[in-house]
Scaffold this motif. Structure first.
Motif, mmCIF file in Angstrom:
data_model
loop_
_atom_site.group_PDB
_atom_site.id
_atom_site.type_symbol
_atom_site.label_atom_id
_atom_site.label_comp_id
_atom_site.label_asym_id
_atom_site.label_seq_id
_atom_site.Cartn_x
_atom_site.Cartn_y
_atom_site.Cartn_z
ATOM 1 N N GLN A 18 0.830 -1.205 0.000
ATOM 2 C CA GLN A 18 0.000 0.000 0.000
ATOM 3 C C GLN A 18 0.866 1.257 0.000
ATOM 4 O O GLN A 18 0.580 2.213 -0.715
ATOM 5 C CB GLN A 18 -0.904 0.040 1.232
ATOM 6 C CG GLN A 18 -2.091 -0.891 1.185
ATOM 7 C CD GLN A 18 -2.815 -0.868 2.516
ATOM 8 O OE1 GLN A 18 -2.478 -1.644 3.408
ATOM 9 N NE2 GLN A 18 -3.761 0.018 2.656
ATOM 10 N N ASP A 58 -7.056 -3.257 -0.638
ATOM 11 C CA ASP A 58 -7.194 -4.019 -1.879
ATOM 12 C C ASP A 58 -6.641 -3.272 -3.098
ATOM 13 O O ASP A 58 -6.703 -3.769 -4.220
ATOM 14 C CB ASP A 58 -8.648 -4.412 -2.119
ATOM 15 C CG ASP A 58 -9.571 -3.221 -2.278
ATOM 16 O OD1 ASP A 58 -9.092 -2.058 -2.265
ATOM 17 O OD2 ASP A 58 -10.793 -3.435 -2.407
ATOM 18 N N LYS A 60 -7.776 -0.850 -4.707
ATOM 19 C CA LYS A 60 -8.777 -0.430 -5.689
ATOM 20 C C LYS A 60 -9.143 1.041 -5.555
ATOM 21 O O LYS A 60 -9.707 1.621 -6.465
ATOM 22 C CB LYS A 60 -10.028 -1.292 -5.571
ATOM 23 C CG LYS A 60 -9.789 -2.712 -6.031
ATOM 24 C CD LYS A 60 -11.051 -3.510 -6.036
ATOM 25 C CE LYS A 60 -10.752 -4.918 -6.534
ATOM 26 N NZ LYS A 60 -11.963 -5.714 -6.660
#
Length: 139
Positions: A18, A58, A60
């Protein structure tokens, strides 16, 4: 036999992935905004600082924390960035090596405001006196 989970039960912050993706997006977005590749009159000639980009677990979604130079017209700049989100995502996809460019969200970076408030707090005479008193070894 009990199966052990590969993910920890408690979240201790963003993963390395991340953080890497967020930093890659931050640098690329900063370059795009500095080059003036967006064709929006509200963004022309405006310097915008991208302080941080936080990617969701995730990958996204990504939230970019931005601030126009001098802090003026924050809401106008934010609206212009949101309006140009599809073009920004396209430019990011062209420049980055990610398989999927996250859905972008833009927020005003409040970091500098919080730092100023903290400085004002520490410069207050009462607070300074309390801090000096707590450092006094004779108490």
């Amino acid at each position: 036999m009990a199966r052990m989970s590969r993910t920890p039960m408690t979240s201790s912050g963003p993963s390395q992935r991340q953080l890497r993706v967020g930093e890659l997006i931050r640098r690329t977005l900063s370059e795009i905004l500095a080059q003036g590749d967006l064709h929006d009159p509200d963004l022309e000639g405006v310097s915008i600082t991208v302080g941080e980009v936080r990617a969701s677990p995730d990958l996204k979604k990504a939230t970019a924390f931005v601030l126009p130079l001098g802090g003026g017209n924050r809401e106008g700049i934010l609206a212009a960035l949101r309006r140009n989100k599809p073009e920004i995502r396209h430019l990011l996809a062209r420049e980055m090596t990610l398989k999927h460019v996250p859905d972008l969200r833009f927020e005003i970076d409040e970091t500098f405001d919080r730092m100023d408030a903290t400085r004002r707090l520490f410069s207050d005479e009462k607070v300074r006196r309390d801090l000096e008193a707590s450092e006094d070894p004779e108490e």
